[in-house]
Design a protein around this motif. Structure first.
Motif, PDB file in Angstrom:
ATOM      1  N   ALA A  51       0.790  -1.177   0.046  1.00  0.00           N
ATOM      2  CA  ALA A  51       0.265   0.046   0.076  1.00  0.00           C
ATOM      3  C   ALA A  51       0.800   1.251   0.056  1.00  0.00           C
ATOM      4  CB  ALA A  51      -0.858   0.144   1.367  1.00  0.00           C
ATOM      5  N   ASN A  69      -2.869   1.739  -3.489  1.00  0.00           N
ATOM      6  CA  ASN A  69      -3.430   2.120  -2.276  1.00  0.00           C
ATOM      7  C   ASN A  69      -4.690   2.892  -2.523  1.00  0.00           C
ATOM      8  OD1 ASN A  69      -2.640   4.758  -2.856  1.00  0.00           O
ATOM      9  ND2 ASN A  69      -0.397   4.440  -2.245  1.00  0.00           N
ATOM     10  N   SER A  92       2.407  -1.609   4.377  1.00  0.00           N
ATOM     11  CA  SER A  92       3.233  -0.472   4.043  1.00  0.00           C
ATOM     12  C   SER A  92       4.346  -0.156   4.743  1.00  0.00           C
ATOM     13  CB  SER A  92       1.883   0.674   4.324  1.00  0.00           C
ATOM     14  OG  SER A  92       1.652   0.818   5.613  1.00  0.00           O
ATOM     15  N   ARG A  97      -1.228   3.440   5.738  1.00  0.00           N
ATOM     16  CA  ARG A  97      -2.017   3.127   4.489  1.00  0.00           C
ATOM     17  C   ARG A  97      -2.744   1.709   4.344  1.00  0.00           C
ATOM     18  NH1 ARG A  97       2.851   5.460   1.211  1.00  0.00           N
ATOM     19  NH2 ARG A  97       4.152   4.689   2.565  1.00  0.00           N
ATOM     20  N   SER A  98      -1.759   0.831   5.090  1.00  0.00           N
ATOM     21  CA  SER A  98      -2.181  -0.742   4.869  1.00  0.00           C
ATOM     22  C   SER A  98      -3.571  -1.038   5.786  1.00  0.00           C
ATOM     23  CB  SER A  98      -1.110  -1.494   5.121  1.00  0.00           C
ATOM     24  OG  SER A  98      -0.650  -1.409   6.703  1.00  0.00           O
ATOM     25  N   LEU A 101      -6.477   0.447   3.943  1.00  0.00           N
ATOM     26  CA  LEU A 101      -6.855  -0.276   2.658  1.00  0.00           C
ATOM     27  C   LEU A 101      -7.671  -1.443   3.226  1.00  0.00           C
ATOM     28  CD1 LEU A 101      -6.851  -0.889  -0.076  1.00  0.00           C
ATOM     29  CD2 LEU A 101      -4.316  -1.849   0.149  1.00  0.00           C
TER      30      LEU A 101
END
Length: 238
Positions: A51, A69, A92, A97-98, A101
């Motif tokens: 991501a 992402n 990430s 960000r992960s 997501l």
């Protein structure tokens, strides 16, 4: 006009509160490296998503991962290619960000979505399989020689894409100014030294600071808070 200003202020406050609350909440889908790795191993063709940004992905990533992402222009198209009935594994640089997501995938009807705690730092730092587009500038043998040849060494391990890692730099300058030639400082970034970070098999998060004296670790710290004070205390006690 006054009512409009009040309404806008209230809306801004609600939005800010929502963002703060969300950023401080650890997702229940964030799992340890052991769990993340074992679940991937259980899949014939694991769906692994990096991501991070495309420039980060190009430098290094988990083997067989694809890159996108929430901000990707072709996000919907990428999602459509995934199998909702099978687990999706996201990561990430850390777990920002992960997490977003993974949460979004679950909202879109995916059965399982997991974010890796510690991100790429944890994966590579534990010696798990990865791709890197260049060799490390520093080898483990060279690293160990630096530790052996200098009485006191402070190692800063991080990434140029890590926000917290950037905050370490001014603190390191202050430490260098105070201790001068009595303390050797080494800065190791994931982008230039992927393999040596993997070979150390001791990194779980960025940044990680390791302080050696006479070849032995006297301080290992994750994060930058109170770094100088902890270094001062560690050295004063020796």
């Amino acid at each position: 006009m006054k009512n409009k200003i009040v309404k806008n202020s209230i809306s801004t406050f609600i939005l800010l509160f929502t963002i703060i609350g969300f950023s401080q909440t650890k997702s229940s889908n964030t799992v340890s490296l052991d769990v993340f790795y074992s679940k991937i191993q259980a899949e014939k063709k694991p769906q692994i998503i990096d991501a991070r940004g495309p420039e980060e992905f190009a430098l290094n990533h988990i083997l067989d991962a694809v890159n996108f992402n929430l901000e990707s222009k072709d996000y919907a198209e990428k999602i459509a290619k995934l199998d909702k009935s099978k687990p999706v594994f996201t990561y990430s640089i850390g777990a920002g960000r992960s997490v977003w997501l993974a949460d979004d995938l679950l909202k879109k009807g995916f059965k399982e979505a997991y974010s890796l705690e510690g991100g790429i730092a944890n994966w590579i730092g534990s010696g798990k399989p990865f791709f890197a587009n260049s060799k490390s500038k520093l080898t483990l043998t060279e690293y160990n020689k630096i530790i052996a040849d200098n009485k006191t060494v402070l190692v800063d391990i991080g990434s140029v894409y890590c926000g917290a890692c950037k905050k370490v730099k001014p603190v390191l300058e202050t430490i260098k100014a105070q201790y001068g030639s009595n303390l050797k400082v080494i800065e190791i970034d994931l982008e230039d030294n992927t393999q040596v970070i993997a070979d150390l098999k001791t990194i779980k998060v960025f940044p990680t600071l390791i302080l050696y004296q006479n070849g032995k670790i006297i301080l290992k710290k994750e994060g930058f808070e109170n770094l100088k004070n902890e270094v001062d205390v560690a050295l004063a006690s020796k």
